[in-house]
Motif scaffolding. Structure first.
Motif, PDB file in Angstrom:
ATOM      1  N   THR A  40       0.838  -1.204   0.000  1.00  0.00           N
ATOM      2  CA  THR A  40       0.000   0.000   0.000  1.00  0.00           C
ATOM      3  C   THR A  40       0.874   1.255   0.000  1.00  0.00           C
ATOM      4  OG1 THR A  40      -1.706  -1.199   1.206  1.00  0.00           O
ATOM      5  CG2 THR A  40      -1.842   1.197   1.217  1.00  0.00           C
ATOM      6  N   VAL A  41       1.928   1.226   0.812  1.00  0.00           N
ATOM      7  CA  VAL A  41       2.847   2.382   0.872  1.00  0.00           C
ATOM      8  C   VAL A  41       3.541   2.557  -0.475  1.00  0.00           C
ATOM      9  CG1 VAL A  41       4.975   3.229   1.929  1.00  0.00           C
ATOM     10  CG2 VAL A  41       3.170   2.289   3.361  1.00  0.00           C
ATOM     11  N   ASP A  42       3.976   1.461  -1.092  1.00  0.00           N
ATOM     12  CA  ASP A  42       4.634   1.549  -2.399  1.00  0.00           C
ATOM     13  C   ASP A  42       3.678   2.081  -3.465  1.00  0.00           C
ATOM     14  OD1 ASP A  42       6.992   0.661  -1.342  1.00  0.00           O
ATOM     15  OD2 ASP A  42       6.712  -1.440  -1.967  1.00  0.00           O
ATOM     16  N   LEU A  43       2.429   1.601  -3.440  1.00  0.00           N
ATOM     17  CA  LEU A  43       1.432   2.096  -4.388  1.00  0.00           C
ATOM     18  C   LEU A  43       1.184   3.594  -4.189  1.00  0.00           C
ATOM     19  CD1 LEU A  43      -1.212  -0.801  -4.441  1.00  0.00           C
ATOM     20  CD2 LEU A  43       0.275  -0.060  -6.307  1.00  0.00           C
ATOM     21  N   ARG A  44       1.105   3.987  -2.922  1.00  0.00           N
ATOM     22  CA  ARG A  44       0.912   5.409  -2.629  1.00  0.00           C
ATOM     23  C   ARG A  44       2.098   6.226  -3.121  1.00  0.00           C
ATOM     24  NH1 ARG A  44       1.171   7.198   3.258  1.00  0.00           N
ATOM     25  NH2 ARG A  44       3.259   7.715   2.568  1.00  0.00           N
ATOM     26  N   ASP A  45       3.322   5.742  -2.887  1.00  0.00           N
ATOM     27  CA  ASP A  45       4.523   6.446  -3.359  1.00  0.00           C
ATOM     28  C   ASP A  45       4.542   6.531  -4.881  1.00  0.00           C
ATOM     29  OD1 ASP A  45       5.371   6.859  -0.788  1.00  0.00           O
ATOM     30  OD2 ASP A  45       6.826   5.190  -0.772  1.00  0.00           O
ATOM     31  N   ASP A  46       4.160   5.430  -5.545  1.00  0.00           N
ATOM     32  CA  ASP A  46       4.113   5.442  -7.013  1.00  0.00           C
ATOM     33  C   ASP A  46       3.069   6.436  -7.508  1.00  0.00           C
ATOM     34  OD1 ASP A  46       6.081   3.530  -7.070  1.00  0.00           O
ATOM     35  OD2 ASP A  46       4.715   1.829  -7.433  1.00  0.00           O
ATOM     36  N   LYS A  47       1.923   6.443  -6.843  1.00  0.00           N
ATOM     37  CA  LYS A  47       0.853   7.371  -7.221  1.00  0.00           C
ATOM     38  C   LYS A  47       1.308   8.816  -7.035  1.00  0.00           C
ATOM     39  CE  LYS A  47      -3.625   8.545  -7.707  1.00  0.00           C
ATOM     40  NZ  LYS A  47      -3.905   9.169  -8.948  1.00  0.00           N
ATOM     41  N   ILE A  48       1.959   9.088  -5.916  1.00  0.00           N
ATOM     42  CA  ILE A  48       2.472  10.445  -5.660  1.00  0.00           C
ATOM     43  C   ILE A  48       3.514  10.818  -6.703  1.00  0.00           C
ATOM     44  CG2 ILE A  48       3.826  11.848  -4.056  1.00  0.00           C
ATOM     45  CD1 ILE A  48       2.332  10.412  -1.778  1.00  0.00           C
ATOM     46  N   ALA A  49       4.415   9.905  -7.031  1.00  0.00           N
ATOM     47  CA  ALA A  49       5.449  10.176  -8.038  1.00  0.00           C
ATOM     48  C   ALA A  49       4.809  10.438  -9.399  1.00  0.00           C
ATOM     49  CB  ALA A  49       6.426   9.016  -8.115  1.00  0.00           C
ATOM     50  N   ALA A  50       3.794   9.620  -9.744  1.00  0.00           N
ATOM     51  CA  ALA A  50       3.105   9.821 -11.023  1.00  0.00           C
ATOM     52  C   ALA A  50       2.384  11.162 -11.038  1.00  0.00           C
ATOM     53  CB  ALA A  50       2.122   8.674 -11.274  1.00  0.00           C
ATOM     54  N   ASP A  51       1.734  11.507  -9.917  1.00  0.00           N
ATOM     55  CA  ASP A  51       1.044  12.795  -9.836  1.00  0.00           C
ATOM     56  C   ASP A  51       2.026  13.953  -9.941  1.00  0.00           C
ATOM     57  OD1 ASP A  51      -1.359  11.507  -9.620  1.00  0.00           O
ATOM     58  OD2 ASP A  51      -1.591  11.820  -7.452  1.00  0.00           O
TER      59      ASP A  51
END
Length: 164
Positions: A40-51
């Protein structure tokens, strides 16, 4: 003391069960929940990086649009300034033409007025000469008792007026 004699037996079983429960908790949390949380943390980090990447691209696009807008605005300002200068030049030219036309009209009016004034001056001078000639005839008649013809009186008056 009997309480102290039982410590080894009681504590040994408590330490065993404590170890079993801590091990079970470690296995359950460490191998069951932590990977899900990490995912979940990795997905959130990826989402933040993509954003963030998307925001940077949007910022670059906005900067490009702003640059184009500023270039268009500068071009429009330059065109407006050119149009304004042309309008001023045309207005100045029309004003100059109107002034030239007015000057010609004024010059004609002045020439007419000068001609009229000269004609009136000539007429007034002629009338004055005629009056002076008549007055001269009357004075000579009254003072000397001589009758002078009009032509002689007029020539005498003209001769005297040329000296004045």
């Amino acid at each position: 003391m009997p309480q102290l004699a039982q410590i080894a037996e009681i504590y040994a079983s408590q330490i065993f069960w404590l170890t079993v429960f801590f091990g079970a908790i470690l296995v359950f949390i460490g191998y069951g929940m932590v990977p899900k949380i990490q995912k979940t943390v990795d997905l959130r980090d990826d989402k933040i990086a993509a954003d963030l990447k998307e925001a940077e691209e949007a910022q670059k696009a906005a900067d490009a649009l702003e640059e184009g807008y500023r270039a268009d605005l500068d071009a429009a300002r330059a065109e407006a300034a050119k149009f304004n200068a042309n309008a001023k030049e045309a207005a100045a030219e029309r004003t100059e033409q109107a002034l030239a036309k007015a000057d010609k009209g004024i010059d004609k009016t002045l020439e007419k007025a000068a001609a009229e004034l000269e004609a009136q001056r000539t007429a007034a001078r002629a009338e004055l000469e005629a009056l002076a000639a008549e007055a001269t005839q009357a004075m000579v008649l009254k003072v000397a008792g001589l009758k002078v013809d009009k032509r002689t009186a007029t020539s005498a008056v003209k001769k005297e007026l040329t000296h004045v």
